[in-house]
Scaffold this motif. Structure first.
Motif, PDB file in Angstrom:
ATOM      1  N   VAL A 136       0.831  -1.203   0.000  1.00  0.00           N
ATOM      2  CA  VAL A 136       0.000   0.000   0.000  1.00  0.00           C
ATOM      3  C   VAL A 136       0.866   1.254   0.000  1.00  0.00           C
ATOM      4  N   ARG A 137       1.968   1.210   0.763  1.00  0.00           N
ATOM      5  CA  ARG A 137       2.866   2.373   0.770  1.00  0.00           C
ATOM      6  C   ARG A 137       3.500   2.583  -0.610  1.00  0.00           C
ATOM      7  N   LYS A 138       3.912   1.484  -1.276  1.00  0.00           N
ATOM      8  CA  LYS A 138       4.439   1.618  -2.633  1.00  0.00           C
ATOM      9  C   LYS A 138       3.383   2.189  -3.570  1.00  0.00           C
ATOM     10  N   LEU A 139       2.172   1.705  -3.416  1.00  0.00           N
ATOM     11  CA  LEU A 139       1.087   2.231  -4.255  1.00  0.00           C
ATOM     12  C   LEU A 139       0.838   3.700  -3.964  1.00  0.00           C
ATOM     13  N   GLN A 140       0.989   4.115  -2.696  1.00  0.00           N
ATOM     14  CA  GLN A 140       0.842   5.524  -2.354  1.00  0.00           C
ATOM     15  C   GLN A 140       1.932   6.362  -3.022  1.00  0.00           C
ATOM     16  N   THR A 141       3.214   5.835  -3.046  1.00  0.00           N
ATOM     17  CA  THR A 141       4.306   6.549  -3.727  1.00  0.00           C
ATOM     18  C   THR A 141       4.001   6.717  -5.202  1.00  0.00           C
ATOM     19  N   HIS A 142       3.494   5.643  -5.836  1.00  0.00           N
ATOM     20  CA  HIS A 142       3.130   5.744  -7.253  1.00  0.00           C
ATOM     21  C   HIS A 142       2.023   6.762  -7.472  1.00  0.00           C
ATOM     22  N   PHE A 143       1.084   6.806  -6.551  1.00  0.00           N
ATOM     23  CA  PHE A 143       0.011   7.794  -6.686  1.00  0.00           C
ATOM     24  C   PHE A 143       0.542   9.221  -6.546  1.00  0.00           C
ATOM     25  N   MET A 144       1.484   9.415  -5.588  1.00  0.00           N
ATOM     26  CA  MET A 144       2.055  10.758  -5.415  1.00  0.00           C
ATOM     27  C   MET A 144       2.834  11.183  -6.658  1.00  0.00           C
ATOM     28  N   GLN A 145       3.648  10.239  -7.247  1.00  0.00           N
ATOM     29  CA  GLN A 145       4.367  10.544  -8.478  1.00  0.00           C
ATOM     30  C   GLN A 145       3.401  10.860  -9.609  1.00  0.00           C
ATOM     31  N   ALA A 146       2.292  10.065  -9.683  1.00  0.00           N
ATOM     32  CA  ALA A 146       1.294  10.331 -10.725  1.00  0.00           C
ATOM     33  C   ALA A 146       0.653  11.694 -10.524  1.00  0.00           C
ATOM     34  N   ASN A 147       0.440  12.087  -9.255  1.00  0.00           N
ATOM     35  CA  ASN A 147      -0.129  13.419  -8.995  1.00  0.00           C
ATOM     36  C   ASN A 147       0.825  14.531  -9.443  1.00  0.00           C
ATOM     37  N   ARG A 148       2.150  14.342  -9.177  1.00  0.00           N
ATOM     38  CA  ARG A 148       3.117  15.353  -9.618  1.00  0.00           C
ATOM     39  C   ARG A 148       3.146  15.432 -11.141  1.00  0.00           C
ATOM     40  N   ASP A 149       3.120  14.273 -11.808  1.00  0.00           N
ATOM     41  CA  ASP A 149       3.100  14.286 -13.275  1.00  0.00           C
ATOM     42  C   ASP A 149       1.852  14.973 -13.804  1.00  0.00           C
ATOM     43  N   ILE A 150       0.727  14.725 -13.145  1.00  0.00           N
ATOM     44  CA  ILE A 150      -0.517  15.386 -13.582  1.00  0.00           C
ATOM     45  C   ILE A 150      -0.427  16.887 -13.380  1.00  0.00           C
ATOM     46  N   ASP A 151       0.203  17.328 -12.256  1.00  0.00           N
ATOM     47  CA  ASP A 151       0.372  18.777 -12.033  1.00  0.00           C
ATOM     48  C   ASP A 151       1.231  19.395 -13.130  1.00  0.00           C
ATOM     49  N   GLN A 152       2.332  18.721 -13.497  1.00  0.00           N
ATOM     50  CA  GLN A 152       3.175  19.244 -14.579  1.00  0.00           C
ATOM     51  C   GLN A 152       2.419  19.276 -15.909  1.00  0.00           C
ATOM     52  N   ILE A 153       1.631  18.249 -16.170  1.00  0.00           N
ATOM     53  CA  ILE A 153       0.838  18.239 -17.412  1.00  0.00           C
ATOM     54  C   ILE A 153      -0.145  19.386 -17.409  1.00  0.00           C
ATOM     55  N   LEU A 154      -0.781  19.626 -16.249  1.00  0.00           N
ATOM     56  CA  LEU A 154      -1.719  20.751 -16.165  1.00  0.00           C
ATOM     57  C   LEU A 154      -1.018  22.085 -16.373  1.00  0.00           C
ATOM     58  N   THR A 155       0.231  22.228 -15.848  1.00  0.00           N
ATOM     59  CA  THR A 155       0.995  23.470 -16.077  1.00  0.00           C
ATOM     60  C   THR A 155       1.270  23.678 -17.561  1.00  0.00           C
ATOM     61  N   SER A 156       1.700  22.591 -18.237  1.00  0.00           N
ATOM     62  CA  SER A 156       1.962  22.687 -19.676  1.00  0.00           C
ATOM     63  C   SER A 156       0.696  23.029 -20.445  1.00  0.00           C
ATOM     64  N   THR A 157      -0.419  22.421 -20.083  1.00  0.00           N
ATOM     65  CA  THR A 157      -1.678  22.721 -20.793  1.00  0.00           C
ATOM     66  C   THR A 157      -2.103  24.164 -20.561  1.00  0.00           C
TER      67      THR A 157
END
Length: 422
Positions: A348-369
């Motif tokens: 679950v902790r690993k899955l939480q890390t993946h979710f946090m990384q996915a959230n950061r990637d989504i934030d960067q994608i939103l900045t680019s958009t």
């Protein structure tokens, strides 16, 4: 002519002293025939007169009946009119009564429905409680009926020596089989000294087994009952039967103590099963010395109810022993469960890390958009000048290709666009 007169004057019949001629007989017959004709005519005339009178009376009755029919027809017409009026009045009254009754019935139905619903709910609850109590009572009644039937047939069954042992054995086996699991007991087992008790109950934790004997002597007991209930019974006969009963019980107790109490193999106490509650009560009431002697010999006299209670206690002990044996298995399963929970937490902790990384990637994608959207808005508003178009953006990853010579150069008045990778 003379001959004819002679014929009529000739005698033809005689009655007593009188003689009758043919002429006299003919004359008498003619007179009789004339009288008959007169009578017939008179009868016909009276019959015709009677018919005329009857016809007149019939005509009178017909006229009277016709008059009565006319009167009845008129009365019927009046009655029909009155009945129509009464029917109309009754119809109106019935309609009003029906409407009033319908309103009252509707109100009453509503109240009755509510009352019936509450009563049904209460009745259902009471019936459920009653059903539970009846089930308990039914079970107790079945037990009582079964016990009563056994007590009624006990003396007949036990009077036969061949069936006596089988009866006591079957009663004991039924109680043991109902109370203990299969494998916790053994019937007719052979001990180390070669003796074969009726039942051996295996105790937990490798403890010695418990021996149960069902061969209860009943000859002397039947002799006691015969001396007490028989017509020729006497106190001396009863004393002799009681002495024989004490002797038989004493011999049976010693046999159980000597054959079935083996150190390390069986328990220090053995059970002597008595297949009747009445015999058990009689022994404890009138033969207390036998009970004390059995206790000193480490032999316990038990009735069916006491044996059932003892079996229930043994069953509880066996269940506790099985639970203790399974305790280490439960602990091992708990350890495995904790390991599974630890692995689940790590994943679950690993899955939480993946979710946090996915959230950061989504934030960067939103900045680019957002940047692309703003540049698109500028292009749409023609706010991007020629000089600005030639300047590369600070966050561009690569430069846009230059346009061909003569097409949209500086000062050409045409707008050049650059593809920017955000």
């Amino acid at each position: 002519m003379k001959q004819m007169s002679d014929i009529f004057a000739a005698p033809v019949a005689q009655l007593g002293a009188s003689t009758f001629t043919l002429g006299q007989l003919l004359l008498a017959g003619g007179a009789l025939l004339f009288g008959l004709m007169v009578l017939l005519v008179a009868g016909l005339w009276r019959a015709a007169r009677a018919r005329a009178v009857a016809a007149a009376e019939a005509a009178q009755h017909a006229r009277e009946a016709e008059a009565r029919m006319v009167e009845l027809t008129r009365a019927q017409a009046e009655l029909q009119g009155r009945m129509g009026s009464i029917a109309e009045v009754f119809g109106n009254r019935q309609a009003e009564l029906t409407r009033a009754l319908s309103e009252r019935l509707d109100g009453m139905s509503t109240r009755l429905g509510q009352s019936i619903h509450q009563q049904t709910k209460s009745t259902h609850e009471n019936l459920a409680k009653l059903q539970e109590r009846l089930a308990v009572i039914d079970t107790a009644q079945n037990n009582i009926q079964s016990l009563a039937g056994q007590v009624v047939q006990l003396q007949q069954i036990l009077s036969n020596k061949q069936t006596r042992g089988a009866f006591g054995q079957s009663r004991m086996e039924a109680i043991i089989a109902d109370g203990l699991p299969h494998g916790a007991y053994e019937f007719q087992a052979t001990l180390s000294n070669g003796s074969r008790p009726d039942c051996v109950v295996k105790m937990p934790n490798d403890a010695p087994s418990l021996v149960i004997d069902a061969k209860f002597p009943l000859e002397a007991w039947n002799a006691i009952r015969a001396a007490s209930e028989g017509e020729g019974g006497s106190p001396e006969a009863r004393k002799g039967a009681e002495a024989a009963f004490r002797r038989d019980i004493d011999v049976h107790i010693r046999a159980i103590s000597e054959k079935y109490l083996l150190t390390g193999e069986t328990q220090d106490t053995a059970f002597m099963f008595v297949p009747s509650e009445s015999i058990f009560a009689e022994i404890h009431e009138n033969f207390e010395n036998l009970v004390q002697r059995a206790h000193r010999a480490r032999v316990v006299i038990v009735s069916p109810s006491l044996l059932m209670l003892s079996i229930q206690v043994i069953q509880a002990v066996l269940k506790d022993a099985r639970m203790r044996e399974q305790a280490h298995l439960i602990q091992a399963e708990v350890v495995r469960l904790m390991q599974d929970v630890g692995r689940l937490d790590e994943r679950v902790r690993k899955l939480q890390t993946h979710f946090m990384q996915a959230n950061r990637d989504i934030d960067q994608i939103l900045t680019s958009t957002d940047k692309v959207t703003k540049r698109g808005e500028k292009i749409e508003a023609l706010e991007l000048g020629a000089g600005e178009a030639e300047k590369p953006a600070k966050d561009d990853n690569r430069l846009a290709p230059k346009p061909p010579a003569g097409e949209g150069g500086p000062g050409s008045g045409q707008l050049r666009l650059r593809v920017v990778d955000e």
